[in-house]
Design a protein around this motif. Sequence first.
Motif, PDB file in Angstrom:
ATOM      1  N   GLY A  47     -24.151  -7.054 -41.059  1.00  0.00           N
ATOM      2  CA  GLY A  47     -24.487  -6.770 -39.676  1.00  0.00           C
ATOM      3  C   GLY A  47     -23.340  -7.008 -38.739  1.00  0.00           C
ATOM      4  O   GLY A  47     -23.423  -6.720 -37.563  1.00  0.00           O
ATOM      5  N   ALA A  48     -22.178  -7.454 -39.224  1.00  0.00           N
ATOM      6  CA  ALA A  48     -21.030  -7.670 -38.346  1.00  0.00           C
ATOM      7  C   ALA A  48     -20.248  -6.412 -38.242  1.00  0.00           C
ATOM      8  O   ALA A  48     -20.243  -5.581 -39.146  1.00  0.00           O
ATOM      9  CB  ALA A  48     -20.165  -8.802 -38.934  1.00  0.00           C
ATOM     10  N   PRO A  49     -19.540  -6.243 -37.168  1.00  0.00           N
ATOM     11  CA  PRO A  49     -18.719  -5.037 -37.024  1.00  0.00           C
ATOM     12  C   PRO A  49     -17.590  -5.038 -38.015  1.00  0.00           C
ATOM     13  O   PRO A  49     -17.048  -6.084 -38.337  1.00  0.00           O
ATOM     14  CB  PRO A  49     -18.253  -5.091 -35.576  1.00  0.00           C
ATOM     15  N   ASN A  50     -17.228  -3.766 -38.416  1.00  0.00           N
ATOM     16  CA  ASN A  50     -16.153  -3.632 -39.383  1.00  0.00           C
ATOM     17  C   ASN A  50     -14.822  -3.974 -38.732  1.00  0.00           C
ATOM     18  O   ASN A  50     -14.567  -3.586 -37.610  1.00  0.00           O
ATOM     19  CB  ASN A  50     -16.143  -2.198 -39.951  1.00  0.00           C
ATOM     20  N   ARG A  96     -20.077  -6.610 -53.315  1.00  0.00           N
ATOM     21  CA  ARG A  96     -20.622  -7.764 -54.038  1.00  0.00           C
ATOM     22  C   ARG A  96     -20.451  -8.983 -53.131  1.00  0.00           C
ATOM     23  O   ARG A  96     -19.383  -9.220 -52.590  1.00  0.00           O
ATOM     24  CB  ARG A  96     -19.871  -7.981 -55.357  1.00  0.00           C
ATOM     25  N   SER A  97     -21.483  -9.777 -53.050  1.00  0.00           N
ATOM     26  CA  SER A  97     -21.442 -10.937 -52.163  1.00  0.00           C
ATOM     27  C   SER A  97     -20.627 -12.055 -52.811  1.00  0.00           C
ATOM     28  O   SER A  97     -20.713 -12.297 -54.017  1.00  0.00           O
ATOM     29  CB  SER A  97     -22.866 -11.438 -51.909  1.00  0.00           C
ATOM     30  N   GLU A  98     -19.832 -12.741 -52.015  1.00  0.00           N
ATOM     31  CA  GLU A  98     -19.053 -13.894 -52.454  1.00  0.00           C
ATOM     32  C   GLU A  98     -19.746 -15.189 -52.082  1.00  0.00           C
ATOM     33  O   GLU A  98     -19.179 -16.264 -52.206  1.00  0.00           O
ATOM     34  CB  GLU A  98     -17.672 -13.851 -51.805  1.00  0.00           C
ATOM     35  N   GLY A  99     -20.953 -15.015 -51.589  1.00  0.00           N
ATOM     36  CA  GLY A  99     -21.691 -16.204 -51.205  1.00  0.00           C
ATOM     37  C   GLY A  99     -21.658 -16.396 -49.703  1.00  0.00           C
ATOM     38  O   GLY A  99     -21.005 -15.674 -48.962  1.00  0.00           O
ATOM     39  N   GLU A 100     -22.362 -17.396 -49.277  1.00  0.00           N
ATOM     40  CA  GLU A 100     -22.482 -17.663 -47.835  1.00  0.00           C
ATOM     41  C   GLU A 100     -21.174 -18.223 -47.309  1.00  0.00           C
ATOM     42  O   GLU A 100     -20.554 -19.046 -47.972  1.00  0.00           O
ATOM     43  CB  GLU A 100     -23.634 -18.660 -47.604  1.00  0.00           C
ATOM     44  N   VAL A 107     -34.160  -4.196 -49.359  1.00  0.00           N
ATOM     45  CA  VAL A 107     -34.462  -5.211 -48.362  1.00  0.00           C
ATOM     46  C   VAL A 107     -33.215  -5.458 -47.537  1.00  0.00           C
ATOM     47  O   VAL A 107     -32.122  -5.649 -48.082  1.00  0.00           O
ATOM     48  CB  VAL A 107     -34.934  -6.521 -49.021  1.00  0.00           C
ATOM     49  N   ILE A 108     -33.343  -5.382 -46.219  1.00  0.00           N
ATOM     50  CA  ILE A 108     -32.220  -5.590 -45.315  1.00  0.00           C
ATOM     51  C   ILE A 108     -31.899  -7.083 -45.308  1.00  0.00           C
ATOM     52  O   ILE A 108     -32.800  -7.927 -45.204  1.00  0.00           O
ATOM     53  CB  ILE A 108     -32.545  -5.090 -43.913  1.00  0.00           C
ATOM     54  N   VAL A 109     -30.633  -7.335 -45.374  1.00  0.00           N
ATOM     55  CA  VAL A 109     -30.181  -8.731 -45.402  1.00  0.00           C
ATOM     56  C   VAL A 109     -30.147  -9.235 -43.977  1.00  0.00           C
ATOM     57  O   VAL A 109     -29.401  -8.712 -43.142  1.00  0.00           O
ATOM     58  CB  VAL A 109     -28.800  -8.859 -46.041  1.00  0.00           C
ATOM     59  N   ARG A 110     -31.012 -10.164 -43.701  1.00  0.00           N
ATOM     60  CA  ARG A 110     -31.055 -10.753 -42.376  1.00  0.00           C
ATOM     61  C   ARG A 110     -30.607 -12.220 -42.388  1.00  0.00           C
ATOM     62  O   ARG A 110     -30.393 -12.802 -41.338  1.00  0.00           O
ATOM     63  CB  ARG A 110     -32.492 -10.680 -41.824  1.00  0.00           C
ATOM     64  N   ASP A 111     -30.532 -12.735 -43.595  1.00  0.00           N
ATOM     65  CA  ASP A 111     -30.112 -14.135 -43.731  1.00  0.00           C
ATOM     66  C   ASP A 111     -29.073 -14.177 -44.840  1.00  0.00           C
ATOM     67  O   ASP A 111     -29.245 -13.530 -45.892  1.00  0.00           O
ATOM     68  CB  ASP A 111     -31.312 -15.014 -44.064  1.00  0.00           C
ATOM     69  N   ALA A 112     -28.003 -14.933 -44.648  1.00  0.00           N
ATOM     70  CA  ALA A 112     -26.927 -15.017 -45.639  1.00  0.00           C
ATOM     71  C   ALA A 112     -27.440 -15.556 -46.954  1.00  0.00           C
ATOM     72  O   ALA A 112     -26.923 -15.212 -48.029  1.00  0.00           O
ATOM     73  CB  ALA A 112     -25.775 -15.881 -45.114  1.00  0.00           C
ATOM     74  N   ALA A 113     -28.493 -16.305 -46.887  1.00  0.00           N
ATOM     75  CA  ALA A 113     -29.026 -16.875 -48.114  1.00  0.00           C
ATOM     76  C   ALA A 113     -29.660 -15.804 -48.988  1.00  0.00           C
ATOM     77  O   ALA A 113     -29.882 -16.021 -50.177  1.00  0.00           O
ATOM     78  CB  ALA A 113     -30.045 -17.954 -47.773  1.00  0.00           C
ATOM     79  N   GLN A 114     -29.934 -14.618 -48.368  1.00  0.00           N
ATOM     80  CA  GLN A 114     -30.537 -13.541 -49.127  1.00  0.00           C
ATOM     81  C   GLN A 114     -29.514 -12.887 -50.067  1.00  0.00           C
ATOM     82  O   GLN A 114     -29.902 -12.171 -50.985  1.00  0.00           O
ATOM     83  CB  GLN A 114     -31.143 -12.459 -48.196  1.00  0.00           C
TER      84      GLN A 114
END
Length: 444
Positions: A441-444, A416-420, A390-397
């Motif tokens: 989705g942000a540029p590197n 690994r996500s560090e959270g929103e 599932v593509i992450v479209r919301d930080a809450a995902q």
Amino acid sequence: MTTFQPELVPGQPPPPDSIRPKDSTPQAPTSVSRLNETIRGFIQTWGSVWVEGEITSWNERGGNVFGRLKDTVTDATISFRIWSSTRDRLPGDLKVGDHVVACVKSDFFVKTGDFSFGVSAMRHVGLGDQLEKLERLRAKLRAEGLFDASRKRALPFLPHTIGLITGENSDAEKDVHRNAELRWPQVRFRTKYAAVQGDRCVPETIAALKALDAAPDVDVIIIARGGGDPQTLLGFSDERLIRAVAATSTPVVSAIGHENDHPLLDDVADLRASTPTDAAKRVVPDVAEQRALVAQLRSRLTSRLTQRVSHDIAQLDQLRSRPALRTPESLLTARAHEVELLVGRGRTRVERVLDGQARRTAELRATLRALSPASTLARGYAIAHLSDGVIVRDAAQAPASARVVITVGRGSFAARSEGEIAEAGGPAPPTGPTGPAGPAGAPN
């Protein structure tokens, strides 16, 4: 009548011409001339008499008529003559079988000793008895259909064996044989002899007819007899013979008498020949004529074939002279130029279409490339999606400690996500050994 009186010589017997028949003796006979003259002088005293009878013979020669007149009761006959000067004063339809009365005068020919009657007048009394009977029989048989043309059978073209009924050693037999063999030398005959007049004529002719009709190799039967007066030809008008001929299965040819003779056999026969000679000519084909006919047909066939072949050759020459057949490669050359032109036009048309489609493809490729996520990623953007795709479209995902896959322009890596991340003015994101993690989705 004045007669020559020869001069008497003394001491010699008188000549026969000087002795009257009534005075003749063995020692002094009369002459034939003196006898005939005496008879003629006696006959001329009779004068003319009227006599009744039936004409049984009527022969015209040189304008004169010589015939015979028969008594209808006793069958006694006399000879008569009609000179051409008298013929014009008599009825023109006189013929054999007529019952007549005639004014006749006896005549005796001194030179030949012949006795006959000269006719000065003659007129019809009616049909003779025999002719009347024949006419009644003819009408009866015609009414029965025995004379119908539909009953007539065709004669074979070349009979294997000819059955011949005629008198023994007769001229009719010789005429038939001679003329048939002249026309076709290999012709074969089976001859049965029969009386051709008198009481034996009918039974013997019928017996011969049945014998020949039963022979399997006999193809045609000729009944032949020479000429004669109607009295002698009566047997060939007998009803028994007529019905026997009608009952045969073999074609029958009647050759009785001459052209003017007409017995009832002529009517019932399959073919009537005027004479025995005519019968031979009509039954047997002429080998010379047949050979000439074959030669003529062969010549006509050769001429027709030659004409047909010449016509076909001329047609072939005409067809070969046409340009299309004289130089057939010209057709191919013209068609080759046309095909070459059409191929060139087709190639140009295809190239033009291909070029247009290539340009269209390039445009679509450019548009697709511009709209493609890969192009976006190539410009420095990334796509984050969870482990389940599932593509992450919301930080809450992607809460803290959630595993995230990051896809960039060249490949993907795990994170690994560090959270929103808080909004501007909030606490700073934590740092780790891998450096700060940008938002999905942000540029590197």
